[in-house]
Structures are given as structure tokens and as C-alpha cells.
Design an enzyme around this catalytic site. Structure first.
Site, PDB file in Angstrom:
ATOM      1  N   SER A   1      -6.098   3.472   4.604  1.00  0.00           N
ATOM      2  CA  SER A   1      -5.475   2.658   3.356  1.00  0.00           C
ATOM      3  C   SER A   1      -6.443   1.701   2.546  1.00  0.00           C
ATOM      4  CB  SER A   1      -4.421   1.642   3.851  1.00  0.00           C
ATOM      5  OG  SER A   1      -3.535   1.159   2.756  1.00  0.00           O
TER       6      SER A   1
ATOM      7  N   SER B   1       0.771  -1.260  -0.101  1.00  0.00           N
ATOM      8  CA  SER B   1       0.171  -0.035   0.177  1.00  0.00           C
ATOM      9  C   SER B   1       0.928   1.380  -0.087  1.00  0.00           C
ATOM     10  CB  SER B   1      -1.045   0.000   1.139  1.00  0.00           C
ATOM     11  OG  SER B   1      -2.226  -0.832   1.056  1.00  0.00           O
TER      12      SER B   1
ATOM     13  N   LYS C   1       0.284   3.701  -2.727  1.00  0.00           N
ATOM     14  CA  LYS C   1      -0.852   4.610  -2.576  1.00  0.00           C
ATOM     15  C   LYS C   1      -0.323   6.150  -2.411  1.00  0.00           C
ATOM     16  CE  LYS C   1      -4.729   1.903  -0.754  1.00  0.00           C
ATOM     17  NZ  LYS C   1      -4.028   0.413  -0.383  1.00  0.00           N
TER      18      LYS C   1
ATOM     19  N   LYS D   1       2.920   6.339   5.160  1.00  0.00           N
ATOM     20  CA  LYS D   1       2.286   5.571   4.723  1.00  0.00           C
ATOM     21  C   LYS D   1       2.811   3.943   4.981  1.00  0.00           C
ATOM     22  CE  LYS D   1      -1.568   4.131   2.448  1.00  0.00           C
ATOM     23  NZ  LYS D   1      -1.557   2.901   3.582  1.00  0.00           N
TER      24      LYS D   1
END
Length: 471
Positions: free
Chosen positions: A166, A106, A109, A294
Site C-alpha cells: 500500500s 487506501s 488505490k 485491498k
């Protein structure tokens, strides 16, 4: 009178004539110049000395670091790769297999976050714009907020769900809203990665999901996966924190209630947020100054985390990839960030508005003044081991071509660049930073009368120099 004597006499006579001609020519020219001095003094108003900046860089010798920097090996990192950078200089402070391309999960992202925030910043999209959910996000699995086909939410609501929770479905909905389809958005992601200088990054989707976990109808035809090195993740994070300094408005949220009817809010996967220091389950991981960025996890990627924290005005970005547990991605990040904050500091080498020693002024065409003083437009700072100064940087300048430096020139206008290079004691590579050289004052365009007499003056100065060389 002998022939020999006559020859000498003739040569002497010729020599005297030549000398007389030279003196006559010089006399005529000097007389003309005296006549010119009777013209209005306006013609010579440009002889006033140009202004200069008052602050001048004074190089000095670097001081030895107070203590040696520990090796990366001494940290005992239990990850596949890691990197630590300072975003304003781009200086790499720690590198462990940092260029190896790995599944980023993720952390992918972050590129979606960057692109959406960039469109809002440029006025091409608003946080309040309505996004209509379609089939692809409604069928996306993994971390999600259970969007249904036809749901409508604002860009900001979906962005927070992506940044905090997320949410894969929110991410795909944003991608489709921007580009019409997720695969068109992926093209934009890969183009942007190249522009940013990311060398290994390749994206097949907006989320970081494995290809086999994407809805079959919306998978790319090529059999590839998302990949990104720790260094590329750090570069991407650098662009986020520098281009969108308000990023923490979203990434530092501890929780977010997506719908009023939702029983439970979305909880931020980032356990290291400084705000978590009073949360029993997270306080052991909370890190001073940490406000993003993140997390990521898939079976192929393991546990990953791109973190950023600021202390004493210095921000660092860390990336760890392939940790063996959710908790360990944070404990290993702590080791990396501690390494940076404990051993390095950002030191100013050259203050803003500094005059370059060998380039105090640059010539200006067709102006009231013939030149203008120049200084640097911002300060120059370098990363150094603690206890080391940042003085003694070398500088190279480059001025805009003369035909471009034509009055009028506004104060603060760029007239060139100054590139500073500094090799800190105890660090392997020299650091380089380029800043603009800007005009200290306005330079108005000169009137035709002034420019006419300036041209006459320059003509006679050149002519006088030519005559002087005859003697």
C-alpha cells in the site's frame, strides 16, 4: 319472357363471365409457374431446411430452498457499512448501509491498480517501462517505500509495492507516469468511476490520503476528500477481477523485497490471504480461497477492507468499511464471506449454445442460404439460495436489423441478443443477464445467378398468393 326473368338472366350471365375471367387468369399464371419449373433446379436450391441447434432450453419450476437465509442483522456486524456481491452476475447478496459514501482510505488505490493494469493490457504501457520519481512522490507520507526524487524503478516494481505494501509514494509515482501529474490522473480516475457506474465515488488523489496529509504543493484547490461507498468499492473490485483475472499474481503476494539492499521485505497488509494459514501471526485470520484485494486505514476512515475469495468455482467480493480495529476488519469480513458461501451458490440456468425456442433462425440477405440457425454464445448462470435450482428463466430476444444481416456471415458472428430474467425463490430481486446470439454456420454470399432466380421465384410466389386471395 317477363322483365323480371330477363333481369335475373342478365345478372347470372354477368356472374358467369366474371367467374370465367378469374379462372382464365389463374390458368395463365399456373402455366407460367409450370414453365418456371423447367428452369435449372439451382434456382430452388434455397428451399432446403435451415440447420438448427440441438440443445434447447427446457424451463422447469424452481425448487424451494432447503433452509432459510439468515438476516444481515443476525450477523452482528461491527462496521459502518458492508456489502457482498458475486462479480459475474453482479448480484448483491448482502447489503448493510452499502450506499453510504465514506472515506475509503487506501482502498482508493484499487482504481490506480485498475487503470495501470488496463494500460498494460491494452499495450499502451509495459510492466518493464522505467518510471522516474519526481518531487510529489518523494514527499508523500504514510505507508511508503521511501522513494527519492530522481529514483528509477519499473512499473511492475512500483505496482507490487502499491498492491502489497500500500505504498503511497509508489502509487503517486505511477499516477504521474501515466498522466503527467497526480491531479490529471485523478481526472481519469473520476471519469472511469462514472463509466463503471459508481454512484458516490469521488477522488482527490491516487492514494486515499486525507487532503491535509498530501504534500501542500500538490494538494487540489477544492476542499474535498476521497469518498466511496461500500457498493462502489465492490463495483470497482468487480471490474478488477473480471477485466484483469490475473490480479492475484500481485495481490496474493505475502511479501516483497523492493530493493536488494532493503533489510526487510514489504509485508502484505492483508492478513486473510489463504497462503497465511501457516504463518503463526496470521493463521487465525487466513481464509480459504482468499487472494485479494485491498486494505485501507486512516483516522477518518477507520479500518476498511475489500476482500475476494473463490470456492468451488464461485468467487465473491466483500467490502467492510469503518471497522474499529485492524483485526476487526478481517473478522467482520469473515462473517460476510461465510454468509455468502454458506447460503448461496452459482447455478447454470441456460447452457452455452442453446437454441431459442421462438427464434431458431434469422433471415440473411444475399446469401447462399436465406437464413442461419442461431444459438447463445455463452452459458447463463444465476445466484440462488443453496438447494434451489435456476431453471425457469424467461427470455426476450432482439435481432440485429435486417439491413445489417447481409452475407457473407461468419460462424460465431453476433446476430442479436437474448436477455434472460430469473427470480430466485428466497431472493428479493430478479436477476437479468444478456448474452449474444451467434450464427451456427458460415453463410457465403450467393452468386448473381442464384440471387436472380430467387428474386423471380419470390415474385411469382407473391403473385400467386395475391391471385389466391381473389377466390
Amino acid at each position: 319472357m317477363s322483365k323480371k326473368w330477363n333481369g335475373r338472366y342478365e345478372k347470372s350471365k354477368i356472374k358467369r363471365k366474371r367467374h370465367f375471367v378469374k379462372k382464365s387468369v389463374a390458368s395463365v399464371m399456373l402455366l407460367n409457374m409450370l414453365c418456371i419449373t423447367a428452369l435449372p433446379t439451382l434456382a430452388f436450391a434455397d428451399q432446403t431446411a435451415p440447420k438448427t441447434a440441438t440443445e434447447t432450453a427446457k424451463p422447469s419450476t424452481s425448487v424451494s430452498a432447503k433452509s432459510s437465509i439468515p438476516s444481515v442483522e443476525s450477523l452482528g456486524l461491527n462496521v459502518k457499512s458492508a456489502v457482498l456481491i458475486e462479480p459475474t452476475t453482479g448480484e448483491v447478496l448482502l447489503s448493510y448501509n452499502a450506499d453510504n459514501p465514506l472515506p475509503p482510505a487506501s482502498m482508493t488505490k484499487m482504481m490506480t491498480e485498475y487503470l495501470v493494469a488496463d494500460l498494460v493490457k491494452k499495450g499502451k504501457m509495459k510492466w518493464t517501462d522505467t518510471v522516474t520519481v519526481h518531487e510529489n512522490p518523494s514527499k508523500t507520507i504514510g505507508s511508503r517505500i521511501f522513494l527519492a526524487d530522481g529514483d528509477q524503478h519499473t512499473v511492475e516494481e512500483l505496482y507490487i509495492a502499491m498492491a502489497v505494501g500500500s505504498a503511497n509514494d509508489a502509487t503517486v509515482a505511477l499516477a504521474e507516469h501515466v498522466s503527467g501529474s497526480e491531479q490529471e490522473f485523478v481526472k481519469l480516475m473520476n471519469e472511469t468511476a462514472k463509466k463503471m457506474g459508481m454512484k458516490t465515488a469521488y477522488f482527490i488523489n491516487a492514494t486515499g490520503l486525507s487532503r491535509s496529509d498530501m504534500p501542500s504543493k500538490f494538494r487540489p484547490t477544492e476542499d474535498r476528500e476521497d469518498v466511496m461507498s461500500a457498493m462502489d468499492a465492490a463495483i470497482l473490485a468487480k471490474y478488477i477481477v473480471t477485466d484483469h483475472p490475473d490480479f492475484a499474481k500481485y495481490t496474493s503476494k505475502q511479501s516483497y523485497k523492493f530493493r536488494p539492499r532493503d533489510k526487510n521485505p514489504i509485508i502484505n497488509y492483508n492478513w486473510m490471504l489463504e497462503a497465511n494459514k501457516n504463518i503463526p501471526n496470521f493463521k487465525a485470520y487466513a481464509y480459504p480461497g482468499l487472494d485479494g484485494l485491498k486494505t485501507g486505514h486512516t483516522s477518518n476512515a477507520g479500518n476498511c477492507f475489500t476482500g475476494t475469495a473463490v470456492r468451488n468455482g464461485m468467487r465473491l467480493i466483500s467490502v467492510v468499511m469503518g471497522a474499529d480495529s485492524e483485526a476487526h476488519r478481517f473478522t467482520e469480513t469473515k462473517k460476510v464471506l461465510d454468509f455468502g458461501f454458506n447460503n448461496f451458490e452459482l447455478k447454470q440456468s441456460i447452457p452455452a449454445k442453446t437454441e431459442i425456442k421462438d427464434l431458431a433462425t434469422v433471415p440473411i440477405k444475399k446469401g447462399v442460404e436465406t437464413s442461419v440457425a442461431v444459438v447463445t454464445d455463452q452459458d447463463v448462470s444465476f445466484m440462488v439460495p443453496k438447494g434451489t435450482d435456476a431453471k425457469g428463466a424467461t427470455v426476450k430476444t432482439q435481432v440485429i436489423p435486417e439491413d445489417k444481416l447481409v452475407a457473407p456471415i461468419k460462424k460465431g458472428s453476433k446476430v442479436g441478443t437474448a436477455t434472460y430474467t430469473y427470480k430466485a425463490e428466497g431472493m428479493d430481486k430478479a436477476q437479468v443477464k444478456t448474452v449474444n446470439l451467434v450464427a451456427v454456420d458460415d453463410v457465403e454470399k450467393g452468386g448473381w445467378f442464384r440471387l436472380f432466380f430467387r428474386a423471380i421465384k419470390e415474385m411469382f410466389v407473391d403473385l400467386f398468393d395475391g391471385i389466391k386471395n381473389l377466390f
